[in-house]
Scaffold this motif. Sequence first.
Motif, short mmCIF file in Angstrom:
data_model
loop_
_atom_site.label_atom_id
_atom_site.label_comp_id
_atom_site.label_asym_id
_atom_site.label_seq_id
_atom_site.Cartn_x
_atom_site.Cartn_y
_atom_site.Cartn_z
N ALA A 263 -34.12 15.79 2.40
CA ALA A 263 -33.65 17.14 2.06
C ALA A 263 -34.83 17.99 1.60
O ALA A 263 -35.08 19.12 1.79
N LEU A 264 -35.95 17.04 0.73
CA LEU A 264 -37.02 18.08 0.58
C LEU A 264 -37.83 18.26 1.63
O LEU A 264 -38.48 19.57 1.62
N ALA A 265 -38.12 17.45 2.83
CA ALA A 265 -38.57 17.93 3.93
C ALA A 265 -38.07 19.14 4.55
O ALA A 265 -38.79 19.97 5.34
N ALA A 266 -36.85 18.99 4.81
CA ALA A 266 -36.07 20.02 5.37
C ALA A 266 -36.14 21.19 4.64
O ALA A 266 -36.30 22.44 5.33
N ALA A 267 -36.28 21.24 3.31
CA ALA A 267 -36.35 22.49 2.50
C ALA A 267 -37.65 23.23 2.66
O ALA A 267 -37.63 24.40 2.72
N LYS A 268 -38.67 22.17 2.31
CA LYS A 268 -40.10 22.60 2.75
C LYS A 268 -40.32 23.33 4.10
O LYS A 268 -40.97 24.25 4.13
N GLU A 269 -39.53 23.08 5.29
CA GLU A 269 -39.79 23.65 6.50
C GLU A 269 -39.15 24.89 6.63
O GLU A 269 -39.62 25.74 7.04
N VAL A 270 -37.67 24.96 5.98
CA VAL A 270 -37.07 26.19 6.08
C VAL A 270 -37.66 27.52 5.22
O VAL A 270 -37.73 28.67 5.65
N PHE A 271 -38.17 26.93 4.02
CA PHE A 271 -38.93 27.85 3.20
C PHE A 271 -40.28 28.22 3.88
O PHE A 271 -40.62 29.36 3.72
N GLY A 272 -40.95 27.24 4.34
CA GLY A 272 -41.89 27.38 4.97
C GLY A 272 -42.08 28.48 6.12
O GLY A 272 -43.04 29.36 6.20
N LYS A 273 -40.91 28.28 6.87
CA LYS A 273 -40.85 29.42 7.99
C LYS A 273 -40.53 30.84 7.50
O LYS A 273 -40.86 31.70 8.22
N ALA A 274 -40.06 30.76 6.31
CA ALA A 274 -39.95 32.32 5.61
C ALA A 274 -41.27 32.68 4.83
O ALA A 274 -41.18 33.47 4.03
N GLY A 275 -42.34 31.67 4.79
CA GLY A 275 -43.48 32.26 4.36
C GLY A 275 -43.61 31.58 2.82
O GLY A 275 -44.59 32.25 1.90
N VAL A 276 -42.72 30.90 2.28
CA VAL A 276 -42.84 30.36 1.10
C VAL A 276 -43.33 28.80 1.08
O VAL A 276 -42.71 28.02 1.70
N THR A 277 -44.42 28.52 0.31
CA THR A 277 -44.82 26.94 0.56
C THR A 277 -44.48 26.47 -0.75
O THR A 277 -44.03 26.88 -1.83
N TYR A 278 -44.32 25.11 -0.79
CA TYR A 278 -44.26 24.31 -1.89
C TYR A 278 -44.93 24.53 -3.25
O TYR A 278 -44.74 24.78 -4.25
N GLU A 279 -46.19 24.90 -2.86
CA GLU A 279 -47.29 25.21 -4.01
C GLU A 279 -46.72 26.77 -4.62
O GLU A 279 -47.03 27.09 -5.66
N ASP A 280 -46.16 27.64 -3.50
CA ASP A 280 -45.69 28.83 -4.29
C ASP A 280 -44.63 28.62 -5.13
O ASP A 280 -44.79 29.37 -6.50
N MET A 281 -43.67 27.50 -4.97
CA MET A 281 -42.71 27.35 -5.82
C MET A 281 -42.99 26.69 -7.20
O MET A 281 -42.70 26.98 -8.27
N VAL A 282 -44.15 25.88 -7.02
CA VAL A 282 -45.04 25.18 -8.14
C VAL A 282 -45.81 26.30 -9.18
O VAL A 282 -45.46 26.60 -10.35
N GLY A 283 -46.22 27.14 -8.22
CA GLY A 283 -46.83 28.46 -9.18
C GLY A 283 -45.93 29.17 -9.93
O GLY A 283 -46.20 29.62 -10.81
N TYR A 284 -44.82 29.61 -9.15
CA TYR A 284 -43.86 30.22 -9.93
C TYR A 284 -43.29 29.51 -11.20
O TYR A 284 -43.07 30.18 -12.09
N LEU A 285 -42.90 28.26 -10.96
CA LEU A 285 -42.42 27.56 -12.23
C LEU A 285 -43.34 27.45 -13.12
O LEU A 285 -43.14 27.62 -14.59
N THR A 286 -44.80 27.22 -12.72
CA THR A 286 -45.80 27.09 -13.84
C THR A 286 -46.00 28.45 -14.46
O THR A 286 -46.29 28.40 -15.71
N GLU A 287 -45.70 29.50 -13.98
CA GLU A 287 -46.10 30.73 -14.59
C GLU A 287 -44.80 30.87 -15.75
O GLU A 287 -45.18 31.48 -16.75
N CYS A 288 -43.68 30.63 -15.18
CA CYS A 288 -42.58 30.73 -16.20
C CYS A 288 -42.68 30.16 -17.30
O CYS A 288 -42.57 30.34 -18.53
#
Length: 519
Positions: A263-288
């Motif tokens: 599930a995690l690998a599939a999510a990374k793939e679909v979000f990556g295709k939309a221009g959103v990386t795993y690090e982008d999500m970590v960065g957003y959560l860290t900022e919050c």
Amino acid sequence: MQKKAWFLLGMLVLLMAGKTQVHATETAQQNTLLISTYQGPADESGPTEEADCRETVIEADVAKATRLADGDRSTYLKLAEETTIIVKRTDGLSGLYIEFDRVPQPWTVKRSVSDIGVCCGENGFLHEYVDVAELFGTDVQEVQLVFPAGTVIADIYGFSQGQLPDWVQEWEPPLEQVDLLLFTTHSDDEQLFFSGLLPYYTIERGLRVQVAYGVQHFEAAGVANHVRPHEQLDGLWKVGVTHYPVMSEFPDLYAESKDRAVALAAAKEVFGKAGVTYEDMVGYLTECLRRFKPLVVVSHDLNGEYGHGAHVFLADALTVALKAAAVAEEYPESAAQYGTWQVEKTYLHLYPENSIVMEYDTPYESMGGRTPFEVSQEGFGCHKSQHWTWFNKWMNGTPEAPITKASQIKSYSPCKYGLYQTEVGLDEQGGDFFEHVKTYDVREEEARLAEEARLKALEEEQRAKEEAQARAEEERLAAEAAAAAAAERQRLISTVAAGAGVLFVGLSVILLFRRKKKV
């Protein structure tokens, strides 16, 4: 039977005529000002409701302007250029409630063309209430709203003076320091898998609760959504959340597997295709985490509840963000803006270690005798676009077998959590995310009392010092007075002694003189 057929045919003709009339009116009014008045949504609050949005006149010199006053969020108007919209009430306009279709840019409300006006909308609320009477010091009969080009509006309501109906949402900005930060992926997850949490901790406990979403619902896969953003706010308002939620700019994408790694690998793939990386999500959560400085964080099951890849994506990224938030070198931009932060406790839904079970089936007076779970059911009721899914049966059951308690839900139970991370020790009693954690209100009250005690101690110390100084001064003055008195006595004694000496000498001379004379 024949009469019934003719009756139905007549009704059909009337309906068709009505539709034709509405179309003709809209076409004719494309370049006119007057929009027909809207009666407002059904009033569920009973006859005691005072504020009235009926008979409000809205004027706008734009095509399809009737959409602004039809009370239908599915119809909206995008302004191609800066536009002035006039709102009038003959009995006095006390408040405005605007439901935008897209996040607005700041706009202006003023009383006349020559008026400078007051800037509104700086917070970007999708649903915004403006207290007109407070802005201008009194009710007015007319206001002019100036919106920039690109503004998209669904509906405008003008209210008379009085108590506002429950469906009007008076949002406050997001909090600065929060007791509990709920990270939820989608709009409706907070009502489902975290059912009971928001009503209990906002309405009953009165804590500072902030909701942050992992994705936005304005569009997904290039398809615009004009429903879920409204349902999101309606649901939050229903369960007692009054501080506006925050959400990422990431799209709502889907991946699913019962296998967490898949599930995690599939999510990374679909979000990556939309221009959103795993690090982008970590960065957003860290900022919050750094921005809101939560004492307690609650979020999704690491397995994504039923295996939803986006849930797994967020929960997994959160485990990284919790560590990153405390390190200035990680995501330095948000560290420079908000500083670093160490969360005291983090709970994950269904986490198997250090597990606790929450009680959301107790009725509370603060909720009108309802339970937190029942209030969350009402919150999910606002998400009508999702009622076709299996979530509806999972949350509400069926007419034959209704679900009335959170404890009835066995799969993905909204009552079960585990303590994933703690800086204050393990739970001993269970059943409360705030075991061993003092809320900000408690800390501020303790700090206030400590400051009062400190100032009182300083005051007492100063008073004691002043009293000691006064006593010392009194003693000094007394000593000086005593010394002066002693000196005066000594002077008098000396004076008397000297006088006595002179007298003695004089008497002695007289006596001697008399003796000599006798001789």
